[in-house]
Structures are given as structure tokens and as C-alpha cells.
Design a protein around this motif. Structure first.
Motif, mmCIF file in Angstrom:
data_model
loop_
_atom_site.group_PDB
_atom_site.id
_atom_site.type_symbol
_atom_site.label_atom_id
_atom_site.label_comp_id
_atom_site.label_asym_id
_atom_site.label_seq_id
_atom_site.Cartn_x
_atom_site.Cartn_y
_atom_site.Cartn_z
ATOM 1 N N TYR A 239 0.841 -1.207 0.000
ATOM 2 C CA TYR A 239 0.000 0.000 0.000
ATOM 3 C C TYR A 239 0.875 1.255 0.000
ATOM 4 O O TYR A 239 0.651 2.188 -0.780
ATOM 5 C CB TYR A 239 -0.927 -0.004 1.213
ATOM 6 N N ASP A 240 1.876 1.292 0.876
ATOM 7 C CA ASP A 240 2.768 2.458 0.935
ATOM 8 C C ASP A 240 3.508 2.638 -0.381
ATOM 9 O O ASP A 240 3.730 3.775 -0.837
ATOM 10 C CB ASP A 240 3.768 2.291 2.080
ATOM 11 N N ARG A 241 3.890 1.530 -1.016
ATOM 12 C CA ARG A 241 4.580 1.608 -2.299
ATOM 13 C C ARG A 241 3.661 2.225 -3.360
ATOM 14 O O ARG A 241 4.109 3.011 -4.207
ATOM 15 C CB ARG A 241 5.031 0.214 -2.712
ATOM 16 N N ALA A 242 2.374 1.878 -3.329
ATOM 17 C CA ALA A 242 1.418 2.450 -4.280
ATOM 18 C C ALA A 242 1.256 3.955 -4.060
ATOM 19 O O ALA A 242 1.188 4.721 -5.027
ATOM 20 C CB ALA A 242 0.071 1.740 -4.148
ATOM 21 N N VAL A 243 1.198 4.375 -2.810
ATOM 22 C CA VAL A 243 1.064 5.809 -2.513
ATOM 23 C C VAL A 243 2.270 6.574 -3.055
ATOM 24 O O VAL A 243 2.124 7.638 -3.681
ATOM 25 C CB VAL A 243 0.913 6.016 -0.992
#
Length: 226
Positions: free
Chosen positions: A113-117
Motif C-alpha cells: 500500500y505504501d509503495r502504491a502511494v
């Protein structure tokens, strides 16, 4: 002798050596409070700690805004390459008129999720990803490319006409759902129907061959729901 006795009496009024070098009881108690090496620690609240500590394990969910009418699941998966998304991890959240409002994303870890953000922030902010939860993920219907939406049936069309319209295709007859929607520009109500096929291939075949064909002299537009 009288002078000696007087001197002895006067010496007895002075405090003894032990009393001079010892602490009075009150002072000893005070010293234990202010000089103790074992300072008292405030009590810890386990519930407060768990509230402040963000869980970093398990699935994470997001709502992706900025999708268009023709944005595909695979477009988002390719855009967020490296975030370990599959078609099963993406749902399209449709509005009342089956216009895509957003895409719901299920990440296999909070790191994904953090990578997508970070990826969205680096690539021009074409989309916006908001944190959501499992409850909002579950409420969105998964069509998975196996369901088609048919618009434009005449008001007198019944399920028999719809079945004849779909003759020759493998679909779940119990899944046919007929309903009316008010025209998007406040026109006459539009009769629509959804039906679920047994595979994505069958659904796409029906879209290719039956889109813009006629049912009771009315042209039917077909859309594959992702």
C-alpha cells in the motif's frame, strides 16, 4: 565541686553525636521520596498503546479515485506495477447508472500500500489513493468481467424476450436482473438488465456480437462490468 556539677548539667543539654549526624525521621522520609533511585513510572495503558500503534501486518485496503469510464483493471495493475495486485484484488465501484466512481484495491501487505502511494505521488498524481477498510471492500459487488449490462429494452420487454436475445450463450438464467433507471438527463426511464455468464470469454463474446443489435425493434447497448 559545685562548678563541676553545673558544667556536667549544661553538657547534658547538647545533642549526642549520634543525634547530630543522624537525620530526623521527617527528613529521612523526605530523602527517600526525592533521592530514591527507583523513580516511579506512570502506569501503562495497553489499550492506548494498541490504539497508537498502527498494524503493519495483514491485508490493506484502498479506494482509488480518478478512474474514467474506460479504465480497466489491468490498466491499474500495470500502473501500480510492483505492488503485487491481481485482477482478484481490484473491484470497480459503480454508481447508480453504472458509471465507475472508483476502484477498490486489496493489497497483500501495508508495504505494498505504501509503495502504491509513493508511486502515485511520483507519477503526476493521476489518481488519488485513500485508505479504507475491509467493510468497504466487502460491500462492493465483484463482477469480474463475467457480467454484462444491457440498456435500452422497451418497457414491455419481459424476461422471455431477454432470454431470446441471449439465445446461444452460456449464462446463469437465475442471474437475470431487470430494472428501471431514470434517464441521466431527466428523460424517460430506461429499462436495463444484467446477466452473469459462466466465463469472461462468454461475456466478451456476447458484448462483441450482440452490442447495438435489436430487441423488439429497440437497439440494445451492452457493457461488460469489470
Amino acid at each position: 565541686m559545685s562548678l563541676l556539677r553545673a558544667a556536667l548539667r549544661s553538657n547534658s543539654t547538647f545533642p549526642t553525636l549520634r543525634e547530630c549526624h543522624g537525620f530526623p525521621p521527617l527528613l529521612r522520609a523526605t530523602s527517600r521520596i526525592f533521592f530514591s533511585s527507583e523513580a516511579e513510572q506512570p502506569p501503562q495503558d495497553p489499550q492506548a498503546e494498541s490504539f497508537l500503534r498502527t498494524p503493519r501486518e495483514g491485508l490493506a485496503y484502498g479506494r482509488l479515485l480518478g478512474v474514467r469510464n474506460y479504465t480497466l483493471k489491468t490498466d491499474i495493475i500495470h500502473f501500480l506495477k510492483g505492488c503485487n495486485l491481481t485482477t482478484e484484488d481490484v473491484k470497480v465501484d459503480y454508481g447508480r447508472y453504472f458509471t465507475p466512481l472508483a476502484m477498490m484495491l486489496q493489497f497483500h501487505s501495508y508495504n505494498d500500500y505504501d509503495r502504491a502511494v509513493r508511486h502515485i505521488a511520483r507519477n503526476g498524481r493521476l489518481y488519488r489513493l485513500d485508505r479504507t477498510d475491509r467493510a468497504q471492500w466487502d460491500v462492493v459487488t465483484p463482477y469480474d468481467g463475467k457480467t454484462i449490462l444491457m440498456r435500452g429494452f422497451p418497457r414491455n420487454a419481459l424476461i422471455d424476450e431477454i432470454e431470446r436475445f441471449l439465445h446461444g450463450y452460456e449464462y446463469d438464467q437465475t442471474s437475470i436482473n431487470i430494472f428501471l433507471r431514470q434517464g441521466e438527463t431527466f428523460g424517460n426511464p430506461v429499462k436495463m438488465a444484467t446477466v452473469r455468464f459462466r466465463s469472461r470469454t462468454e461475456a466478451m463474446s456476447a458484448f462483441i456480437t450482440k452490442n447495438k443489435t435489436f430487441c423488439l425493434n429497440s437497439p440494445i447497448s451492452i457493457m461488460v462490468l469489470q
